[in-house]
Design a protein around this motif. Structure first.
Motif, mmCIF file in Angstrom:
data_model
loop_
_atom_site.group_PDB
_atom_site.id
_atom_site.type_symbol
_atom_site.label_atom_id
_atom_site.label_comp_id
_atom_site.label_asym_id
_atom_site.label_seq_id
_atom_site.Cartn_x
_atom_site.Cartn_y
_atom_site.Cartn_z
ATOM 1 N N LEU A 1 0.859 -1.184 0.000
ATOM 2 C CA LEU A 1 0.000 0.000 0.000
ATOM 3 C C LEU A 1 0.896 1.234 0.000
ATOM 4 C CD1 LEU A 1 -2.591 -1.119 2.714
ATOM 5 C CD2 LEU A 1 -2.709 -1.446 0.238
ATOM 6 N N GLN A 2 1.066 1.835 -1.149
ATOM 7 C CA GLN A 2 1.978 2.961 -1.285
ATOM 8 C C GLN A 2 1.296 4.303 -1.025
ATOM 9 O OE1 GLN A 2 5.257 2.809 -1.718
ATOM 10 N NE2 GLN A 2 5.435 5.054 -1.632
ATOM 11 N N VAL A 3 0.018 4.387 -1.383
ATOM 12 C CA VAL A 3 -0.702 5.660 -1.299
ATOM 13 C C VAL A 3 -2.032 5.441 -0.582
ATOM 14 C CG1 VAL A 3 -1.858 7.488 -2.624
ATOM 15 C CG2 VAL A 3 0.364 6.588 -3.385
ATOM 16 N N MET A 4 -2.351 6.348 0.338
ATOM 17 C CA MET A 4 -3.671 6.402 0.952
ATOM 18 C C MET A 4 -4.405 7.603 0.354
ATOM 19 S SD MET A 4 -3.619 3.889 3.168
ATOM 20 C CE MET A 4 -2.538 2.923 4.240
ATOM 21 N N ARG A 5 -5.478 7.349 -0.363
ATOM 22 C CA ARG A 5 -6.235 8.419 -1.021
ATOM 23 C C ARG A 5 -7.523 8.677 -0.247
ATOM 24 N NH1 ARG A 5 -6.522 7.125 -6.887
ATOM 25 N NH2 ARG A 5 -4.470 8.126 -6.810
ATOM 26 N N ILE A 6 -7.744 9.926 0.120
ATOM 27 C CA ILE A 6 -8.959 10.346 0.809
ATOM 28 C C ILE A 6 -9.792 11.157 -0.173
ATOM 29 C CG2 ILE A 6 -9.942 11.495 2.823
ATOM 30 C CD1 ILE A 6 -8.130 9.185 3.543
ATOM 31 N N VAL A 7 -11.034 10.732 -0.371
ATOM 32 C CA VAL A 7 -11.930 11.379 -1.324
ATOM 33 C C VAL A 7 -13.175 11.847 -0.589
ATOM 34 C CG1 VAL A 7 -13.334 11.062 -3.402
ATOM 35 C CG2 VAL A 7 -11.114 9.913 -3.212
ATOM 36 N N ASP A 8 -13.527 13.119 -0.773
ATOM 37 C CA ASP A 8 -14.800 13.600 -0.244
ATOM 38 C C ASP A 8 -15.790 13.667 -1.400
ATOM 39 O OD1 ASP A 8 -16.037 15.175 2.317
ATOM 40 O OD2 ASP A 8 -16.864 15.897 0.421
ATOM 41 N N ALA A 9 -16.905 12.951 -1.256
ATOM 42 C CA ALA A 9 -17.948 12.919 -2.274
ATOM 43 C C ALA A 9 -19.262 13.382 -1.651
ATOM 44 C CB ALA A 9 -18.085 11.514 -2.847
ATOM 45 N N GLY A 10 -19.179 14.403 -0.805
ATOM 46 C CA GLY A 10 -20.335 14.844 -0.031
ATOM 47 C C GLY A 10 -21.156 15.921 -0.696
ATOM 48 N N GLY A 11 -20.964 16.118 -2.005
ATOM 49 C CA GLY A 11 -21.761 17.117 -2.707
ATOM 50 C C GLY A 11 -23.156 16.610 -3.016
ATOM 51 N N GLU A 12 -23.857 17.356 -3.875
ATOM 52 C CA GLU A 12 -25.227 16.982 -4.208
ATOM 53 C C GLU A 12 -25.284 15.629 -4.903
ATOM 54 O OE1 GLU A 12 -29.028 18.757 -6.770
ATOM 55 O OE2 GLU A 12 -27.283 20.028 -6.325
ATOM 56 N N LEU A 13 -24.289 15.346 -5.763
ATOM 57 C CA LEU A 13 -24.209 14.078 -6.476
ATOM 58 C C LEU A 13 -23.072 13.240 -5.918
ATOM 59 C CD1 LEU A 13 -24.674 15.367 -10.136
ATOM 60 C CD2 LEU A 13 -26.408 14.319 -8.659
ATOM 61 N N PRO A 14 -23.174 11.905 -5.989
ATOM 62 C CA PRO A 14 -22.088 11.037 -5.489
ATOM 63 C C PRO A 14 -20.910 11.006 -6.452
ATOM 64 C CG PRO A 14 -23.857 9.702 -6.395
ATOM 65 C CD PRO A 14 -24.337 11.117 -6.446
ATOM 66 N N GLU A 15 -20.125 12.057 -6.439
ATOM 67 C CA GLU A 15 -18.936 12.142 -7.277
ATOM 68 C C GLU A 15 -17.849 12.877 -6.516
ATOM 69 O OE1 GLU A 15 -20.232 16.112 -9.843
ATOM 70 O OE2 GLU A 15 -20.660 14.113 -10.645
ATOM 71 N N SER B 1 -24.492 13.981 7.540
ATOM 72 C CA SER B 1 -25.386 13.932 6.388
ATOM 73 C C SER B 1 -25.857 15.304 5.927
ATOM 74 C CB SER B 1 -26.605 13.058 6.711
ATOM 75 O OG SER B 1 -27.286 13.547 7.848
ATOM 76 N N THR B 2 -25.835 16.320 6.783
ATOM 77 C CA THR B 2 -26.313 17.639 6.372
ATOM 78 C C THR B 2 -25.306 18.284 5.425
ATOM 79 O OG1 THR B 2 -25.286 18.719 8.274
ATOM 80 C CG2 THR B 2 -27.546 17.951 8.542
ATOM 81 N N PRO B 3 -25.788 18.970 4.372
ATOM 82 C CA PRO B 3 -24.864 19.572 3.387
ATOM 83 C C PRO B 3 -23.839 20.515 4.009
ATOM 84 C CG PRO B 3 -27.102 19.552 2.531
ATOM 85 C CD PRO B 3 -27.197 19.108 3.961
ATOM 86 N N ALA B 4 -24.249 21.316 4.996
ATOM 87 C CA ALA B 4 -23.324 22.288 5.581
ATOM 88 C C ALA B 4 -22.156 21.586 6.268
ATOM 89 C CB ALA B 4 -24.062 23.184 6.576
ATOM 90 N N LEU B 5 -22.437 20.505 7.007
ATOM 91 C CA LEU B 5 -21.368 19.777 7.691
ATOM 92 C C LEU B 5 -20.487 19.021 6.694
ATOM 93 C CD1 LEU B 5 -23.248 18.417 10.835
ATOM 94 C CD2 LEU B 5 -21.543 20.239 10.744
ATOM 95 N N ARG B 6 -21.085 18.516 5.616
ATOM 96 C CA ARG B 6 -20.287 17.852 4.599
ATOM 97 C C ARG B 6 -19.360 18.851 3.901
ATOM 98 N NH1 ARG B 6 -25.165 14.237 2.219
ATOM 99 N NH2 ARG B 6 -24.501 15.151 0.256
#
Length: 397
Positions: A76-90, A363-368
């Motif tokens: 495991l060379q890289v740990m990738r953190i992705v935030d997908a907390g917008g309106e769409l799951p992307e 789950s709330t948009p502001a906290l995401r």
């Protein structure tokens, strides 16, 4: 004395302990009520995987296990953190934490849990000073200053200097010793399973945050000629239960969407298993002639590969104390020293992972949105980023 050490529990931590202390010259009995399931397609197989971080890998070498595990380990060379907390799951924020920034080695090496049990159990068969009895449970514990006596389900009783409780979050040995625990429940469950996908993982472990908890893909060796990953998908309990009931095609569509299609369409490559998520810590790590390790001592949500790596730090500390004073094996001085050496690190990591889990659940948009900005801010500060990586590998704060 029948054995120097009796280990209650033949999971990964218990098997590692048996090898580590056997290699160090101690006579060891290791028991577990269930034989280890050592095939991925057998009912009861543990389909989770374990990422052994650098210090854990070094300890496995000392324990005489790494030679068997290395051929199966995925770096495991890289740990990738992705935030997908917008309106769409992307993905809207994605940052890579590269081990090369702090080390000339990978962060760690990933192996399936069922395979770990297979290889570790095979290793114990080679050790003359280790007696491994799968299918045998501990049923009672009696201790006094000079020794402990452990009653077993086969009707026998073992006398020993030290009992190591590696028998899980509901540890019978911890309960027999009257040691309390504090438990935090999140209303979450985790689905664990393996997948294949068309886009190679490139030795990158990817943790995707939206709601309910992280969706984590950890690299595995190719399966059926295709790139493969182990997945832990944390969700609110009712949602996780509903996902378990989906037909395969619907489940594959749901998990591909939750993965943001980062690796293309995901194909289920194993059974699905479901695990409750809690945080738990014991009030003390030791009692008379008894040491608590692994989930008998602490339980964490599966974030940041901390759980079993903390367990191996428990074992490394206990083994070091035993080797330093073999005549004092299991006495009060040794066990008090073990408690003092480990308790602060355990409490800090349980608190830290608990906080991270709550943040991942929002789950709330502001906290995401706040979570995404926080990830950006942490990554942009190079000294902070490097410190977080070093803490993840086990450095003390």
């Amino acid at each position: 004395m029948d054995y120097d050490i009796v280990i209650s529990g033949g999971g990964i931590a218990g098997l590692t302990a048996a090898s580590a202390f056997g290699v160090a010259g101690f006579s060891v009995l290791c028991v577990d009520p269930a034989p280890p399931v050592t095939d991925r397609d057998t009912d009861g197989a543990d389909l989770r995987s374990t990422a052994f971080l650098q210090p854990a890998q070094a300890f496995l070498e000392e324990a005489g296990l790494w030679e068997r595990l290395a051929p199966h380990a995925m770096p495991l060379q890289v740990m990738r953190i992705v935030d997908a907390g917008g309106e769409l799951p992307e993905p809207r924020v994605s940052h890579d934490f590269n081990a090369a920034d702090i080390s000339d080695k990978p962060f760690g090496w990933n192996l399936p849990n069922w395979l770990l049990r297979r290889e570790m159990a095979a290793r114990l068969e080679e050790l003359d000073r280790v007696d491994f009895r799968p299918g045998t449970a501990t049923t009672a514990l009696f201790t006094r200053d000079a020794e402990a006596r452990v009653s077993l389900s086969d009707g026998t009783r073992a006398r020993t200097k030290l009992v190591i409780a590696a028998d899980g979050r509901n540890s019978p040995m911890r309960e027999a010793a009257g040691i309390d625990v504090r438990t935090t429940r999140f209303g979450q469950k985790a689905l664990a399973f393996a997948v294949t996908h068309p886009i190679p993982h490139g030795n990158v472990s990817t943790e995707i945050h939206r709601t309910g908890g992280p969706f984590t893909l950890v690299p595995l060796p190719d399966y059926g000629g295709r790139p493969s990953s182990a997945i832990v998908w944390m969700e609110e309990g009712p949602k996780a239960d509903a996902l378990m009931k989906l037909e395969v095609a619907a489940f594959e569509e749901a998990m591909s969407q939750r993965s943001c299609h980062l690796f293309g369409p995901l194909t289920l490559a194993s059974r699905r298993t479901l695990w409750p998520i809690i945080a738990q810590e014991a009030a003390r790590l030791s009692g008379q002639r008894l040491a608590l390790v692994a989930e008998a001592a602490h339980v964490l949500p599966p974030i940041g590969a901390q759980g079993l790596n903390m367990s191996l730090r428990d074992l490394a500390c206990l083994r070091e104390l035993a080797i330093a004073r073999p005549d004092g094996l299991g006495d009060r001085q040794m066990l008090d020293a073990y408690h003092r050496a480990r308790i602060a690190d355990i409490r800090a990591r349980v608190a830290g992972i608990t906080a991270l889990n709550r943040i991942s659940m929002v789950s709330t948009p502001a906290l995401r949105d706040l979570r995404a900005r926080g990830l950006d801010a942490l990554y942009s500060l190079t000294p902070v980023r490097r410190t977080l990586m070093q803490l993840g590998l086990g450095a003390r704060g």
